[in-house]
Design a protein around this motif. Structure first.
Motif, PDB file in Angstrom:
ATOM      1  N   VAL A  45       0.853  -1.202   0.000  1.00  0.00           N
ATOM      2  CA  VAL A  45       0.000   0.000   0.000  1.00  0.00           C
ATOM      3  C   VAL A  45       0.882   1.244   0.000  1.00  0.00           C
ATOM      4  O   VAL A  45       1.985   1.238   0.536  1.00  0.00           O
ATOM      5  CB  VAL A  45      -0.956   0.018   1.225  1.00  0.00           C
ATOM      6  N   LYS A  46       0.375   2.311  -0.604  1.00  0.00           N
ATOM      7  CA  LYS A  46       1.136   3.561  -0.673  1.00  0.00           C
ATOM      8  C   LYS A  46       0.957   4.371   0.610  1.00  0.00           C
ATOM      9  O   LYS A  46      -0.085   4.284   1.277  1.00  0.00           O
ATOM     10  CB  LYS A  46       0.658   4.389  -1.864  1.00  0.00           C
ATOM     11  N   GLY A  47       1.972   5.176   0.924  1.00  0.00           N
ATOM     12  CA  GLY A  47       1.894   6.059   2.095  1.00  0.00           C
ATOM     13  C   GLY A  47       0.638   6.906   2.096  1.00  0.00           C
ATOM     14  O   GLY A  47       0.005   7.124   3.125  1.00  0.00           O
ATOM     15  N   LYS A  48       0.240   7.386   0.907  1.00  0.00           N
ATOM     16  CA  LYS A  48      -0.954   8.233   0.795  1.00  0.00           C
ATOM     17  C   LYS A  48      -2.203   7.474   1.253  1.00  0.00           C
ATOM     18  O   LYS A  48      -3.079   8.029   1.912  1.00  0.00           O
ATOM     19  CB  LYS A  48      -1.107   8.675  -0.663  1.00  0.00           C
ATOM     20  N   GLU A  49      -2.276   6.174   0.908  1.00  0.00           N
ATOM     21  CA  GLU A  49      -3.434   5.364   1.311  1.00  0.00           C
ATOM     22  C   GLU A  49      -3.446   5.163   2.831  1.00  0.00           C
ATOM     23  O   GLU A  49      -4.509   5.167   3.466  1.00  0.00           O
ATOM     24  CB  GLU A  49      -3.395   3.994   0.622  1.00  0.00           C
ATOM     25  N   ILE A  50      -2.252   4.997   3.409  1.00  0.00           N
ATOM     26  CA  ILE A  50      -2.166   4.816   4.876  1.00  0.00           C
ATOM     27  C   ILE A  50      -2.569   6.114   5.571  1.00  0.00           C
ATOM     28  O   ILE A  50      -3.279   6.099   6.578  1.00  0.00           O
ATOM     29  CB  ILE A  50      -0.738   4.398   5.302  1.00  0.00           C
ATOM     30  N   GLN A  51      -2.137   7.253   5.022  1.00  0.00           N
ATOM     31  CA  GLN A  51      -2.514   8.560   5.581  1.00  0.00           C
ATOM     32  C   GLN A  51      -4.037   8.716   5.566  1.00  0.00           C
ATOM     33  O   GLN A  51      -4.642   9.124   6.553  1.00  0.00           O
ATOM     34  CB  GLN A  51      -1.854   9.689   4.769  1.00  0.00           C
ATOM     35  N   GLU A  52      -4.665   8.361   4.439  1.00  0.00           N
ATOM     36  CA  GLU A  52      -6.128   8.493   4.328  1.00  0.00           C
ATOM     37  C   GLU A  52      -6.831   7.564   5.322  1.00  0.00           C
ATOM     38  O   GLU A  52      -7.830   7.950   5.955  1.00  0.00           O
ATOM     39  CB  GLU A  52      -6.579   8.187   2.886  1.00  0.00           C
ATOM     40  N   PHE A  53      -6.311   6.355   5.470  1.00  0.00           N
ATOM     41  CA  PHE A  53      -6.876   5.405   6.440  1.00  0.00           C
ATOM     42  C   PHE A  53      -6.755   5.976   7.864  1.00  0.00           C
ATOM     43  O   PHE A  53      -7.723   5.965   8.635  1.00  0.00           O
ATOM     44  CB  PHE A  53      -6.140   4.061   6.346  1.00  0.00           C
ATOM     45  N   ALA A  54      -5.560   6.491   8.201  1.00  0.00           N
ATOM     46  CA  ALA A  54      -5.337   7.029   9.555  1.00  0.00           C
ATOM     47  C   ALA A  54      -6.259   8.223   9.816  1.00  0.00           C
ATOM     48  O   ALA A  54      -6.826   8.354  10.904  1.00  0.00           O
ATOM     49  CB  ALA A  54      -3.867   7.419   9.732  1.00  0.00           C
ATOM     50  N   GLU A  55      -6.422   9.087   8.814  1.00  0.00           N
ATOM     51  CA  GLU A  55      -7.310  10.252   8.982  1.00  0.00           C
ATOM     52  C   GLU A  55      -8.763   9.801   9.183  1.00  0.00           C
ATOM     53  O   GLU A  55      -9.463  10.316  10.053  1.00  0.00           O
ATOM     54  CB  GLU A  55      -7.202  11.193   7.766  1.00  0.00           C
ATOM     55  N   ASP A  56      -9.203   8.825   8.362  1.00  0.00           N
ATOM     56  CA  ASP A  56     -10.569   8.303   8.519  1.00  0.00           C
ATOM     57  C   ASP A  56     -10.760   7.700   9.914  1.00  0.00           C
ATOM     58  O   ASP A  56     -11.802   7.867  10.548  1.00  0.00           O
ATOM     59  CB  ASP A  56     -10.850   7.204   7.478  1.00  0.00           C
ATOM     60  N   LEU A  57      -9.745   6.980  10.366  1.00  0.00           N
ATOM     61  CA  LEU A  57      -9.828   6.297  11.660  1.00  0.00           C
ATOM     62  C   LEU A  57      -9.950   7.317  12.795  1.00  0.00           C
ATOM     63  O   LEU A  57     -10.820   7.199  13.673  1.00  0.00           O
ATOM     64  CB  LEU A  57      -8.578   5.416  11.848  1.00  0.00           C
ATOM     65  N   ILE A  58      -9.110   8.344  12.766  1.00  0.00           N
ATOM     66  CA  ILE A  58      -9.124   9.359  13.838  1.00  0.00           C
ATOM     67  C   ILE A  58     -10.415  10.173  13.782  1.00  0.00           C
ATOM     68  O   ILE A  58     -11.049  10.438  14.811  1.00  0.00           O
ATOM     69  CB  ILE A  58      -7.882  10.278  13.724  1.00  0.00           C
ATOM     70  N   MET A  59     -10.815  10.551  12.558  1.00  0.00           N
ATOM     71  CA  MET A  59     -12.065  11.302  12.405  1.00  0.00           C
ATOM     72  C   MET A  59     -13.245  10.487  12.935  1.00  0.00           C
ATOM     73  O   MET A  59     -14.153  11.021  13.584  1.00  0.00           O
ATOM     74  CB  MET A  59     -12.274  11.640  10.928  1.00  0.00           C
ATOM     75  N   SER A  60     -13.213   9.169  12.690  1.00  0.00           N
ATOM     76  CA  SER A  60     -14.295   8.296  13.163  1.00  0.00           C
ATOM     77  C   SER A  60     -14.327   8.216  14.684  1.00  0.00           C
ATOM     78  O   SER A  60     -15.398   8.175  15.290  1.00  0.00           O
ATOM     79  CB  SER A  60     -14.126   6.890  12.582  1.00  0.00           C
ATOM     80  N   VAL A  61     -13.137   8.197  15.315  1.00  0.00           N
ATOM     81  CA  VAL A  61     -13.064   8.167  16.784  1.00  0.00           C
ATOM     82  C   VAL A  61     -13.703   9.433  17.356  1.00  0.00           C
ATOM     83  O   VAL A  61     -14.544   9.382  18.264  1.00  0.00           O
ATOM     84  CB  VAL A  61     -11.592   8.035  17.264  1.00  0.00           C
TER      85      VAL A  61
END
Length: 470
Positions: free
Chosen positions: A126-142
């Motif tokens: 996976v690309k760094g950009k995809e991990i960044q988007e996942f992390a942002e979605d995860l934190i926003m969801s919390v």
């Protein structure tokens, strides 16, 4: 269903207590009922399945839409040996249970395949950009789900800084821990384009506990499953500290929810359950005497300030502040930055210049400082209130922090001090020395203006307002 598979499934089920199993069953039944796919009428629960539409409908309010898609992709990634369900667009009961078991009870090795599919639907690196988007979605969801479930313990989206930049900052901070197999850490645009394989992501999940904690919160609070059962660990219970002293005062804190979560996780465990506002320049005025009067002898504290350029930063003081011409504190102290980037800087062992507070002295510097040395602090607020500096060329000796403010010498825009953990017994005791006792100049000034020694504005009662439920 083959024996090997049913054994594996039973092993996953056995991780849950009977009441947890019935909780999971209840949520699955609700989800599969909503799908309208009761399956064969022979009573086999395993025939029931869950569709993406049913999952989205169930979590539409508690979770952002993109997170429900990621959860679905994670559930779908569970390969039930000997079945074609890997290709199926619906989630079987076994997949649902194994998803819960691996993410809530598993180690990094058990979580990784699911997390890879939650990051990207396609297999492979996976690309760094995809991990960044996942992390942002995860934190926003919390943030979203804790706000929706009223679990922010007195904080809310109105009395804190806008969380959008905080979400990005925390995601970037978590990604800065990504290490390639050769030990290098890509940064900036290079990080976004780098390919990371499964073993690197597994190592990251193992080393960065927030990923697992945030996933656990999203599942428990988003699906409303296992959220009230006693297996919750301290890191989930104290993810957000309870907030005291801000209710009804019209104040918007300099902190945002993601930075509160991140800074709180670096505090000593016994201090993570509660923050109480002691001082705010917007409430108590821009005066160094006021600042000292509110923060002396109140136990460990967090100081946070914003300069006129919009940079937000501060420090954690592990001991009660005392007005004296010596350094104080211990190696639990740290400095931090909240904006434009989120980071914590801990002690280096180079010196013990952790914290310093002095006022009204002719010979020693007067002000509040953390790290470095006199005239060259990692963080300094002058007793001539409104001026400060953050000097670090290239790094602060005590905390290895860079320059925290936009300019080396800065002008203060706003400042807050929060007591963390329980206030010391003496904090509210009558007769406790305050700045009014140790600073005759401040006392004389008060008498000249006709204010009494027990001036309400300067010796506020210690608030223990119970504002957990707003």
């Amino acid at each position: 269903m083959g024996n090997a598979e049913s054994n594996a499934y039973r092993n996953h089920l056995s991780r849950f207590l009977p009441e947890e199993q019935s909780d999971i069953d209840g949520v699955f039944d609700t989800l599969s009922g909503a799908s309208g796919s009761a399956g064969a009428k022979d009573g086999k629960a395993t025939k029931k399945t869950v569709t993406l539409a049913a999952l989205q409908a169930y979590v539409r309010e508690p979770l952002p839409e993109q997170m429900s898609v990621r959860l679905y992709n994670g559930m779908k990634s569970i390969d039930l040996t000997g079945k074609s369900s890997g290709l199926s667009e619906q989630i079987a009961k076994e997949q649902f249970v194994i998803f819960m078991s691996n993410l809530l009870k598993g180690n990094a090795d058990e979580k990784i395949t699911i997390i890879m599919r939650m990051i990207s639907k396609t297999e492979g690196p996976v690309k760094g950009k995809e991990i960044q988007e996942f992390a942002e979605d995860l934190i926003m969801s919390v943030v979203h789900v804790l706000s929706y479930r009223k679990e922010l313990k007195g904080w809310n989206l109105e009395n804190t800084r806008d969380s959008a930049s905080g979400v990005k900052a925390l995601a970037s901070q978590l990604l800065s821990e990504l290490k390639l197999a050769d030990g290098t850490k890509p940064v900036g645009p290079e990080l976004m384009q780098t390919n990371f394989d499964q073993s690197v992501i597994e190592d990251w999940v193992y080393r960065v506990p927030q990923i697992s904690i945030f996933l656990s919160v999203v599942i428990r609070q988003g699906l409303h499953v296992l959220h009230s059962l006693p297996d919750q660990t301290k890191d989930i219970v104290n993810l957000v500290p309870s907030c005291k002293g801000i209710k009804g005062r019209g104040l918007v804190s300099l902190f945002d929810i993601p930075s509160i979560i991140y800074i709180n996780s670096h505090l000593p465990a016994e201090l993570q359950h509660k923050w109480q506002l002691l001082f705010s320049s917007r409430l108590h005025g821009e005066s160094f005497s006021q600042l000292c009067g509110h923060i002396v002898n109140k136990g460990p504290c967090i100081v946070i300030l914003k300069d006129l350029d919009g940079y937000i930063f501060g420090g954690f003081a592990s001991h009660s502040w005392e007005v004296k011409p010596q350094f104080q504190g211990d190696n639990r102290c740290f400095l931090f930055s909240v904006f434009p980037s989120l980071a914590v800087y801990t002690y280096t062992g180079y010196n013990d210049h952790y914290m310093y507070l002095n006022h009204g002295q002719q010979t020693m510097p007067n002000g509040l400082g953390m790290g470095g040395q006199h005239g060259y602090f990692g963080l300094w607020i002058d007793s001539d209130y409104g001026k400060g500096h953050s000097k670090a060329k290239p790094r602060c000796t005590t905390y290895n922090s860079p320059q925290l403010s936009a300019k080396e010498d800065f002008t203060l825009d706003a400042m807050e001090v929060w007591a963390v953990g329980d206030l010391p017994e003496s904090a509210g005791a009558k007769g406790k020395k305050s700045i009014l006792d140790v600073d005759p100049e401040a006392q004389a000034l008060l008498e000249m203006t006709g204010k009494s020694r027990q001036s309400e504005g300067l010796r506020e009662p210690i608030e223990e307002d119970d504002d957990d439920n707003n």
